[in-house]
Design an enzyme around this catalytic site. Structure first.
Site, PDB file in Angstrom:
ATOM      1  N   ASP A  44       0.837  -1.137  -0.042  1.00  0.00           N
ATOM      2  CA  ASP A  44       0.154   0.126   0.090  1.00  0.00           C
ATOM      3  C   ASP A  44       0.675   1.280  -0.169  1.00  0.00           C
ATOM      4  OD1 ASP A  44      -2.337   1.962   0.740  1.00  0.00           O
ATOM      5  OD2 ASP A  44      -3.464  -0.155   0.732  1.00  0.00           O
ATOM      6  N   HIS A 266      -3.720   6.368   3.289  1.00  0.00           N
ATOM      7  CA  HIS A 266      -4.596   4.903   2.845  1.00  0.00           C
ATOM      8  C   HIS A 266      -4.066   3.769   3.494  1.00  0.00           C
ATOM      9  CE1 HIS A 266      -5.772   1.937  -0.090  1.00  0.00           C
ATOM     10  NE2 HIS A 266      -6.883   2.831  -0.366  1.00  0.00           N
ATOM     11  N   SER A 456     -11.003  -0.565  -1.224  1.00  0.00           N
ATOM     12  CA  SER A 456      -9.744  -0.421  -0.372  1.00  0.00           C
ATOM     13  C   SER A 456     -10.105  -0.958   0.944  1.00  0.00           C
ATOM     14  CB  SER A 456      -9.151   0.699  -0.541  1.00  0.00           C
ATOM     15  OG  SER A 456      -8.694   1.143  -1.741  1.00  0.00           O
TER      16      SER A 456
END
Length: 1257
Positions: A44, A266, A456
């Site tokens: 990620d 994220h 996600s």
């Protein structure tokens, strides 16, 4: 006082949902099966180990056990080795730092590097730090400086309001105005490139240790000393202000230091969902609080967190290495792009190897590009389906707790969650999971938690569930494989009634049922076997009938082949014994398949028949399920997905379909499929309603072979009100099936009745792309219409394109971290491209050979870095050129491109690959279009609006070449061709949606024109005269290149032989005072050669005395010269003028330098030179200055202490050709003016603007 709430309990269980998938009840039943003993690698944007919930596991272990930045963004070149002198070292930025006595360094040597802080900062943090820096270190000082400068100008104006200014006063006025102008321009052009930090690396005898000097005073005792994260798990904030936690790794025996931060929030959010642990608030825990995490950053901070091929390959290399020590069990990848094809590609090959050889379970997000079908992102759709693809689901509890909705709605997949099937017929979405959460984010955000949603968020939920399953299995010593885990998830999921298969796959994950499945079937013979399905001639993963159907009966060959986990190391006896008796079933009548299949360790093929003759318009999904006859209850051991789109053929004469009073509840999705008429090129959707509660998503898509789903799609959110109809136009392609999806957004409460219509239109050219060469004259295009649409052609050229060829190319092996186990060495090809811009523009480099490919590319990287002449990084980019553009001033630039592969011969094939440099034109350039060839030839009446009543009639259009004045070669940057768009329709919707590319190829701009004779020069000169002049000119040219002793001899020879040739003096002056080594004035003491300067003055006096100033001025004032030899006179006088100005300037500079060093009284002489110079040039207009004049103007301002003028001219010089010396002098002058904030800002920027070396890739 407001009403006291009756229910004060907050639904915290809905913030990070776990009830929906049975996680809460599972952990209540099995508290020790909470992921402990498992390791999940998260590919990620990086994970902050200091974020809430990410410090330790539920059993007290370190949560984040490894951190690597695989992108290269955090790399620092530390190959420079120094030894301290009296405990001090001089860093690469020039600082002198004392080594703390507490540092343990047996070797006694230190490795040095530099790192730009903004390389490590995520965009949001970069914006915050820029804002705080400007507020703290710039704004107040600048406001004060502008106030002072304004006051000085006002005072001067008030004193001289009624008088004519003298020459001295004019210069003083110019000096004051210059200061104010500079300050205003500095504010307008303020740019913060960020700080540059010195990195000091050394080995303490046990491990590598690093110190990053972020202090203002260079006191290293204030800095954090971090060891390698893998050994120490050290991390610290880069500075107290940014709160960006970073750690270090070291590669290549100390030559590369890797600083690991995060490139966005994220990854931390994803990690918290999968495995966050909050000992004091267990309801905030992630799905598997006992799992440990390996953070592998694949997002490149230089690209705004976009993943790269380099990062993906390095991450997979690291996973295979860690299998030997940390034993990674699960991978979560909430990243992805859309690939043109999925049956080939370097990344896909390695993904398959990770899963099928090493047995790692790979979970990935399906994508957020729904609600149309076939929108799965890569890697979820790669060949052989090694990955568990997860869609996003929203529950009623999430709606209340996370989204603060007024009411609960039925749980369902989010509107935007990508839908299957894959482009080659695979299922696309295997299962779904909650796709939203409010949980931890990195400390740099200065937030405890944040809401994020997307697949996600669904993917780490599923990955956490897998960790729970593995934790339970391992604690009970039960074996597993990626294949049995996926079958367990699919066969135990809760299918959501009323929701399409492409959105949910097998349904919502249920962890308890999956665990029971694994317990019951842990020893089945197919546990370690995947069944590779290949359908039809293309060997697709499933059957997908989407194109226009010419027959109702379809026969497909389907092959099924069992493949064992790590097949090369499976005992032969196991393969021999493998045999399954299968029952094949399908729950639909339109699919006819065999009822039984005997399967051993060999590929088996069977035929199926699909009859679509009685299917209604729309979507039809089903499976052929294969059950083990010995244990039907364990569910299908494999599935063959079948998706049939039954489109509607348009029979309406006006090509318009109407729908009325269609009822939409929240998350209602209506799909329509049409065979687009052959001549149609755009469509218009009209939406109308009597109500105002309509927020709709309109998604249109046509699947084009070997192109990704976004190649021909429109995805818009449309607000529909009762006050006005809403219209949406979009391009279409004839004879392909169009999907039109209208969906009421999932969170848009309330029902709505909608009237809508879809109409098709078309003006279709015979050339989908026009390629026109300027030398070929008039270009013809023929168009037809669908229903007699009006034609109004319009062409606009928007970009120029220069083709760059590499000036350098080198192939070399990379370091040990770029070796694919066991021993596949990756090589890099570095190509260098150089270009020059004559004017400011926005550029976008494009390696067309590899562009728009990432997962499907046969090469793993195409990363470019763009530098100016001083090695300052101006921009970078990778696989998708349309995402990256760089604004550049005029000057010289270079692009360094890296392509990687483990096969050297593949790199050799592209070592001369050209690069396209797209340059945005300042203004669009139109091309003229005519209805007849003759009108195009003479530039007559242009094509206006053409009415074509008969849609079958061909209308020819004639495009005339570009006139030279529209794109003058000399005043534009170099270009080989121009690009733009053509529209043919008069209709506004057609103009907007129906456009086509055009490429206009220019004639070769590099062809040298043959000089034309003026009619008399050759006849006046003999060959001997021409020879003598050529010898003279050659000697003059070489004069400036010789060393001073030889130059002096040649100078004396030439002045005797050619006493009237003034260029000889100019060349010799260049030897005495080289232009490229010109010294800028400094407030510090400067030394110079008095003899050389006096010699310069002497020669300049000699030249200026030999030339007639008045005759030169008279020539400049002459507007028209009618003499027969006017051309010859003009050339002579221009030469004399240039030499005269050069000598005046050189003399003035020399006198200023003598005054600066000797401090004797030559100011009057300098003033006289200045007065002579201003007869020829305007001293206030820096734009018309030659280099000599500009340098003298700088020195003149300096000796007169006009620091405003001085700054103005030095800044002008820096804009033309920036140099480190020039920047340092500007800093010096700013300090003299007490503009300390400007000086400090420029000093801080120096290492970024003038680095000593290129940055690593």
């Amino acid at each position: 006082m407001g009403e006291i709430p009756s229910n004060s309990e907050f639904p915290v269980w809905g913030l990070l949902p776990k009830k929906e998938t049975g996680v809460t009840s599972f952990l209540s039943k099995y508290p020790n099966f909470d992921g402990r003993g498992t390791v999940i690698a998260i590919l990620d944007s990086g994970i902050d180990p200091g974020a809430p919930g990410l410090k330790v596991t539920s059993d007290g272990k370190i949560k984040v056990i490894e951190r690597f930045d695989c992108s290269g963004c955090g790399d620092v070149n530390t190959s420079t080795i120094v030894t301290p002198k009296e405990d001090f070292i001089t860093t690469l930025t020039g600082k002198k730092l004392k080594i703390p006595s507490t540092w343990k360094n047996p070797e006694g040597t230190f490795r040095l590097g530099v790192k730009h802080a903004f390389d490590l900062y995520p965009d949001r943090l970069k914006d915050r730090m820029k804002s705080e820096y400007k507020k703290k270190y710039w704004d107040e000082g600048h406001r004060r400086a502008i106030s002072d400068a304004s006051r000085e100008v006002a005072e001067f104006d008030s004193k001289h309001s009624n008088t004519t200014l003298s020459d001295v006063e004019k210069i003083e006025k110019e000096n004051l105005d210059a200061k104010l102008d500079i300050l205003n321009n500095l504010e307008k052009k303020f740019s913060d490139v960020g700080p540059v930090y010195d990195c000091i690396l050394f080995h303490d005898g046990e491990k590598w240790v690093c110190c990053v000097d972020t202090t203002m005073d260079g006191d290293l005792t204030k800095c954090h000393l971090l060891g390698e994260y893998s050994i120490t798990h050290d991390y610290a904030p880069l500075t107290k202000q940014d709160k960006l936690n970073f750690s270090i790794n070291v590669h290549d025996n100390g030559n590369v230091l890797e600083l690991v931060g995060v490139c966005s929030s994220h990854g931390t959010h994803v990690a918290s969902i999968a495995a966050g642990y909050f000992p004091d608030s267990p309801q905030e825990n992630g799905v598997a609080p006992g799992a440990q995490i390996v953070s592998l950053t694949i997002g490149d901070g230089r690209l705004g967190s976009m993943e790269t091929g380099t990062a993906l390959i390095r991450a997979m290399i690291k996973i295979t290495e860690l299998k030997k020590t940390a034993n990674v069990h699960v991978i979560n990848m909430s990243y992805g792009e859309h690939a043109h094809w999925v049956d080939a590609g370097r990344v896909g090959d390695l993904v398959n190897e990770i899963v099928n050889k090493y047995g790692v379970i790979w979970v990935s997000s399906a994508g957020n590009n729904g609600p149309a079908l076939g929108t799965i992102s890569t890697p979820s759709d790669i060949n052989n389906e090694p990955i568990i693809s997860v869609g996003a689901y929203v529950s009623p509890e999430m709606m209340v707790a996370e989204y603060a909705m007024r009411q609960k709605l039925p749980g369902a997949p989010y509107t935007w969650s990508s839908r299957g099937p894959t482009i080659d017929g695979g299922i696309g979405v295997h299962v779904c999971a909650p796709g939203g959460a409010i949980t931890s984010v990195p400390n740099f955000t200065l937030r405890y938690s944040q809401l994020m949603n997307g697949t996600s968020m669904a993917s780490p939920h599923a990955a956490g569930v897998v960790c729970l399953l593995l934790s339970g299995l391992m604690q009970q010593n039960l074996s597993y494989s990626p294949y049995i885990i996926r079958r367990a998830l699919e066969n135990s999921s809760n299918f959501i009634e009323g929701v399409e298969i492409p959105a949910q796959g097998s349904g919502l994950i249920q962890v308890e049922k999956a665990f029971d499945y694994l317990i019951n079937y842990s020893n089945v013979q197919e546990r370690d076997v995947r069944f590779q399905i290949q359908c039809g001639s293309a060997n697709s993963k499933g059957i997908y009938l989407r194109s226009k159907l010419h027959t109702n009966l379809h026969t497909f060959k389907v092959s099924v082949e069992p493949n064992f986990l790590d097949s090369d190391n499976v005992e032969a006896e196991i393969k021999i014994k493998f045999n399954m008796k299968l029952v094949l079933t399908c729950n639909t009548e339109y699919v006819n398949c065999p009822s039984h299949l005997d399967l051993s360790n060999v590929s088996r093929m069977f035929a199926i028949k699909i009859d679509t003759s009685y299917l209604s318009e729309g979507l039809h999904c089903t499976f052929i399920n294969a059950y083990d006859v010995n244990c039907i209850e364990k569910g299908p051991v494999f599935k063959v997905p079948i998706t049939v789109i039954q489109p509607r053929e348009l029979t309406e004469s006006k090509f318009q379909i109407n729908y009325s009073k269609a009822n939409f509840k929240p998350n209602t999705i209506k799909r329509h499929y049409y065979v687009v008429p052959n001549m149609a090129t755009w469509a218009v959707l009209r939406l109308a309603s009597d109500e105002d509660s309509g927020r709709f998503v309109v998604h249109t898509l046509q699947a084009i072979p070997r192109q990704h789903c976004k190649a021909l799609e429109t995805n818009k959110t449309v607000a529909v009100t009762s006050k006005a109809d809403s219209f949406l136009s979009f391009p279409v392609k004839g004879d392909l099936v169009l999907e039109v999806v209208i969906a009421k957004y999932w969170a848009n409460i309330g029902d709505a009745n909608l009237d809508y219509s879809i109409s098709f239109h078309g003006v279709k050219p015979n050339q989908p792309e026009v390629i026109m060469h300027s030398a070929e004259g008039i270009h013809t295009v023929e168009v037809k219409t669908l229903r007699g649409e009006e034609i109004a052609p319009s062409i606009n050229l928007k970009n120029s394109v220069q083709i760059l060829k590499p000036t350098e190319g080198k192939i070399a092996p990379l370091s040990s971290r770029d070796v694919i186990p066991p021993c596949r060495q990756i090589y890099e090809l570095v190509l260098v491209y150089s270009f020059t811009l004559s004017k400011q523009c926005e550029v976008s480099p494009n390696l067309a050979l590899l562009s728009d490919m990432l997962y499907e590319s046969e090469y793993e990287s195409q990363f470019w870095l763009l530098y100016d002449a001083n090695k300052q990084l101006m921009g970078c980019g990778d696989a998708y050129p349309s995402k990256y553009s760089v604004k550049l001033e005029k000057g010289d630039y270079s692009i360094r491109l890296q392509v990687r592969h483990d096969r050297k011969d593949y790199l050799e094939k592209i070592n001369e690959a050209p690069m396209l440099l797209h340059q945005k034109l300042a203004n669009n350039i139109p091309l003229d279009v005519y209805l007849s060839y003759s009108q195009a030839l003479v530039g007559g009446k242009k094509a206006g609006v053409t009415h074509n009543c008969n849609p079958y009639v061909v209308i020819p259009l004639y495009i005339s070449p570009l006139s030279p004045d529209k794109f003058p070669v000399k005043s534009n940057n170099p270009a080989h061709y121009l690009t733009g768009t053509i529209s043919y329709a008069k209709d506004d919707y057609g103009k907007k949606s129906d456009t086509y590319p055009i490429k206009y190829i220019l004639t070769d701009v590099n062809v040298k024109k043959t000089p034309q004779s003026n009619g008399n020069s050759s006849s006046e000169k003999t060959k001997q005269d021409e020879y003598n002049e050529a010898v003279r000119d050659l000697k003059t040219q070489w004069l400036s290149k010789l060393d001073i002793s030889n130059a002096e001899t040649l100078y004396e020879e030439l002045t005797k032989e050619y006493p009237d040739h003034v260029l000889v003096h100019s060349a010799y002056l260049q030897v005495l005072d080289p232009l490229d080594k010109r010294v800028l004035p400094s407030l510090k003491k400067q030394t110079c050669s008095v003899d050389d300067l006096n010699k310069v003055v002497s020669i300049c006096n000699k030249v200026t005395e030999s030339l007639n100033e008045e005759s030169i001025l008279a020539f400049i004032a002459t507007k028209t010269d009618l003499r027969p030899d006017a051309t010859k006179i003009k050339n002579t006088m221009e030469q004399q003028k240039n030499v005269y100005l050069e000598c005046l300037s050189r003399k003035g500079i020399a006198l200023c330098r003598l005054l600066n060093s000797e401090e004797n009284g030559k100011l009057d002489e300098i003033s006289n030179v200045w007065k002579s110079l201003v007869k020829f040039v305007d001293p206030s207009d820096a734009k018309v200055f030659t280099t000599h004049v500009l340098y003298f103007t700088i020195w003149h301002a300096f000796v007169n202490k006009h620091y405003g003028r001085l700054l103005k001219f030095v800044i002008k010089m820096q804009e033309d050709k920036p140099s480190e010396e020039g920047e340092k002098r500007i800093i010096e002058y700013c300090e003299k003016l007490n503009w300390n904030h400007v000086a400090q800002h420029l000093q801080r920027s120096l290492p970024s603007k003038f680095p000593s070396a290129f940055k690593p890739f």
